[in-house]
Design a protein around this motif. Structure first.
Motif, mmCIF file in Angstrom:
data_model
loop_
_atom_site.group_PDB
_atom_site.id
_atom_site.type_symbol
_atom_site.label_atom_id
_atom_site.label_comp_id
_atom_site.label_asym_id
_atom_site.label_seq_id
_atom_site.Cartn_x
_atom_site.Cartn_y
_atom_site.Cartn_z
ATOM 1 N N LYS A 1 -7.125 11.278 9.940
ATOM 2 C CA LYS A 1 -6.970 10.206 10.913
ATOM 3 C C LYS A 1 -7.248 8.823 10.341
ATOM 4 N N ILE A 2 -7.789 8.731 9.159
ATOM 5 C CA ILE A 2 -7.971 7.421 8.531
ATOM 6 C C ILE A 2 -6.799 7.128 7.589
ATOM 7 N N THR B 1 -10.476 3.547 -1.034
ATOM 8 C CA THR B 1 -11.598 3.856 -0.141
ATOM 9 C C THR B 1 -11.318 5.089 0.718
ATOM 10 N N THR B 2 -10.069 5.242 1.138
ATOM 11 C CA THR B 2 -9.746 6.381 2.006
ATOM 12 C C THR B 2 -9.222 7.578 1.210
ATOM 13 N N GLY C 1 -8.068 16.410 6.912
ATOM 14 C CA GLY C 1 -9.428 16.756 7.302
ATOM 15 C C GLY C 1 -9.767 16.497 8.756
ATOM 16 N N SER C 2 -8.817 15.970 9.525
ATOM 17 C CA SER C 2 -9.130 15.682 10.936
ATOM 18 C C SER C 2 -8.774 16.894 11.777
ATOM 19 N N ASN C 3 -9.774 17.656 12.092
ATOM 20 C CA ASN C 3 -9.516 18.922 12.770
ATOM 21 C C ASN C 3 -9.082 18.733 14.218
ATOM 22 N N SER C 4 -9.483 17.608 14.820
ATOM 23 C CA SER C 4 -8.995 17.362 16.182
ATOM 24 C C SER C 4 -7.493 17.060 16.139
ATOM 25 N N TYR C 5 -7.029 16.376 15.109
ATOM 26 C CA TYR C 5 -5.587 16.140 14.949
ATOM 27 C C TYR C 5 -4.867 17.472 14.734
ATOM 28 N N LYS D 1 -13.020 2.218 10.568
ATOM 29 C CA LYS D 1 -14.081 3.240 10.594
ATOM 30 C C LYS D 1 -14.153 4.014 9.283
ATOM 31 N N ALA D 2 -13.259 3.702 8.360
ATOM 32 C CA ALA D 2 -13.268 4.424 7.080
ATOM 33 C C ALA D 2 -14.646 4.328 6.439
ATOM 34 N N GLN E 1 -16.858 18.716 9.204
ATOM 35 C CA GLN E 1 -15.522 19.310 9.083
ATOM 36 C C GLN E 1 -15.618 20.827 8.988
HETATM 37 P P1 ATP Z 1 -12.139 15.473 14.196
HETATM 38 O O1 ATP Z 1 -10.901 14.677 14.207
HETATM 39 O O2 ATP Z 1 -12.129 16.528 13.153
HETATM 40 O O3 ATP Z 1 -12.547 15.988 15.534
HETATM 41 P P2 ATP Z 1 -13.542 13.064 13.958
HETATM 42 O O4 ATP Z 1 -12.915 12.515 15.194
HETATM 43 O O5 ATP Z 1 -15.005 12.821 13.784
HETATM 44 O O6 ATP Z 1 -13.346 14.565 13.793
HETATM 45 P P3 ATP Z 1 -12.698 12.876 11.226
HETATM 46 O O7 ATP Z 1 -11.320 12.928 10.743
HETATM 47 O O8 ATP Z 1 -13.590 14.032 10.941
HETATM 48 O O9 ATP Z 1 -12.672 12.524 12.757
HETATM 49 O O10 ATP Z 1 -13.357 11.569 10.654
HETATM 50 C C1 ATP Z 1 -14.633 11.180 11.083
HETATM 51 C C2 ATP Z 1 -15.019 9.928 10.398
HETATM 52 O O11 ATP Z 1 -15.094 10.216 9.000
HETATM 53 C C3 ATP Z 1 -14.034 8.790 10.453
HETATM 54 O O12 ATP Z 1 -14.195 8.029 11.605
HETATM 55 C C4 ATP Z 1 -14.399 8.031 9.203
HETATM 56 O O13 ATP Z 1 -15.588 7.313 9.385
HETATM 57 C C5 ATP Z 1 -14.649 9.127 8.248
HETATM 58 N N1 ATP Z 1 -13.438 9.512 7.513
HETATM 59 C C6 ATP Z 1 -12.600 10.527 7.774
HETATM 60 N N2 ATP Z 1 -11.601 10.569 6.906
HETATM 61 C C7 ATP Z 1 -11.799 9.548 6.069
HETATM 62 C C8 ATP Z 1 -11.094 9.038 4.949
HETATM 63 N N3 ATP Z 1 -9.969 9.585 4.508
HETATM 64 N N4 ATP Z 1 -11.596 7.949 4.331
HETATM 65 C C9 ATP Z 1 -12.715 7.387 4.751
HETATM 66 N N5 ATP Z 1 -13.425 7.801 5.807
HETATM 67 C C10 ATP Z 1 -12.975 8.870 6.450
#
Ligand code: ATP
Length: 316
Positions: free
Chosen positions: A71-72, A81-82, A136-140, A222-223, A259
């Motif tokens: 999601k980032i 950074t991401t 890595g965004s499991n909600s996505y 939010k990264a 995660q």
């Molecule tokens: P999910 O989507 O799995 O329910 P979530 O809403 O907490 O969980 P994640 O994708 O796990 O979302 O990301 C959580 C936080 O982790 C982001 O808001 C960000 O701060 C950080 N993050 C996630 N992916 C990245 C990335 N690629 N680069 C930098 N920070 C990241």
């Protein structure tokens, strides 16, 4: 991560010539058109486990295209950074929803992702190719894959419900996992590598574009790295720098734990996950083993089993 993963790709690829030939014979192409549901490969895993590398390796062998589910990383900008996979490491594999969105346009919700990503999946399948969803965004991932998606319901908030486990695509679900303490150590090192690769300079340029990036960019802002370095750019002291780096490391480790917890919950609601243990790969890297040793561990424990699963999934 970026440097190490690109190094072993070609070596590892050479280890599976038979699979390359079988894939070239059209395993995946024959599959579409005689099924109602699209067939989708999904790669889950914590940050730093090798999901992106595996998605490229699979895509290169099975004529697939990658749909990003981080999601980032959906937003343009902050590539170091991401941790976006650099173009050269993508080896020509088309990627969807990777750095495509303008971060000033707001946050991409789970339902927004479901709609964009399902259009990408349909488009890929209509070209006779395999959609590989990785991120890595499991909600996505849950929003994309679940038969029913309700933004108001948190899929990770408690008791498993059978309906939340049913999927709307025929799926091969691969989970790249690494033992927690090895992953934590590797993630710390990866932050140092990212800093050497220019993360600080990238963030400095980002902060120079205006007062508060997280207001202009509610998603990208939010990264991990943006909030942590905000104070450093105001104070510019060695202590503030050390503190920012420690926070980035800490928050990255926390992200990885969250995660894994969410992936386990997906397993608990009935997702049939195939766990691939990439610990030996990370251990080889941490121990400073040769690139060949690392590539062999990757092929033996991650790539080989994944390819066999994808191949039989596409043949069934
Ligand atoms: P999910 O989507 O799995 O329910 P979530 O809403 O907490 O969980 P994640 O994708 O796990 O979302 O990301 C959580 C936080 O982790 C982001 O808001 C960000 O701060 C950080 N993050 C996630 N992916 C990245 C990335 N690629 N680069 C930098 N920070 C990241």
């Amino acid at each position: 991560m970026r440097i190490l993963f690109s190094r072993c790709t070609d070596t590892a690829r050479g280890l599976l010539p038979a699979l390359v030939r079988r894939s070239a014979a059209g395993v995946e192409g024959a599959h579409f058109g005689r099924r109602e549901k699209e067939s989708t490969v999904v790669i889950l895993g914590a940050t730093g486990t090798g999901k992106s590398k595996l998605s490229i390796d699979i895509a290169a062998l099975f004529s697939a295209e990658v749909v990003n589910a981080d999601k980032i990383q959906v937003y343009r900008g902050l590539d170091i950074t991401t941790n976006k996979m650099p173009m050269v490491d993508r080896r020509g594999v088309p990627h969807h929803l990777l750095g495509e969105l303008d971060p000033a346009e707001g946050v991409l919700t789970s339902t927004g992702f479901r709609s964009l990503a399902s259009a990408a999946v349909t488009g890929i399948a209509s070209r006779g190719r395999i959609p590989v969803v990785a991120g890595g965004s499991n909600s996505y991932i849950h929003a994309l894959m679940a038969e029913c998606c309700d933004e108001r319901v948190n899929p990770f908030d408690g008791a498993p419900a059978a309906t939340r486990g049913s999927l709307r695509y025929r799926s091969c679900l691969l989970w790249v996992d690494v033992e927690a303490s090895a992953l934590a150590e590797y993630l710390d090192r990866r932050v140092d590598e990212m800093l050497r690769a220019g993360m600080l300079e990238e963030l400095e340029r980002y902060f120079a574009t205006g007062e508060d990036p997280s207001e202009r960019h509610p998603g990208l802002g939010k990264a991990i790295g943006v909030p942590e370095f905000r104070e450093y750019f105001q104070q510019r002291t060695a202590a503030a720098y050390d503190e920012a780096v420690a926070k980035v490391k800490n928050n990255t480790r926390r992200l990885a734990k969250d995660q894994v917890r969410k992936i386990e919950q997906l397993g608990a609601i009935g997702w049939s996950l195939q766990r691939l243990d990439a610990t030996p790969v990370v251990a080889a890297r941490l121990a400073g083993c040769s690139r060949m040793a690392e590539a062999e561990a990757w092929e033996r424990d991650v790539m080989g089993p994944s390819f066999r699963s994808v191949e039989s999934f596409l043949r069934d």
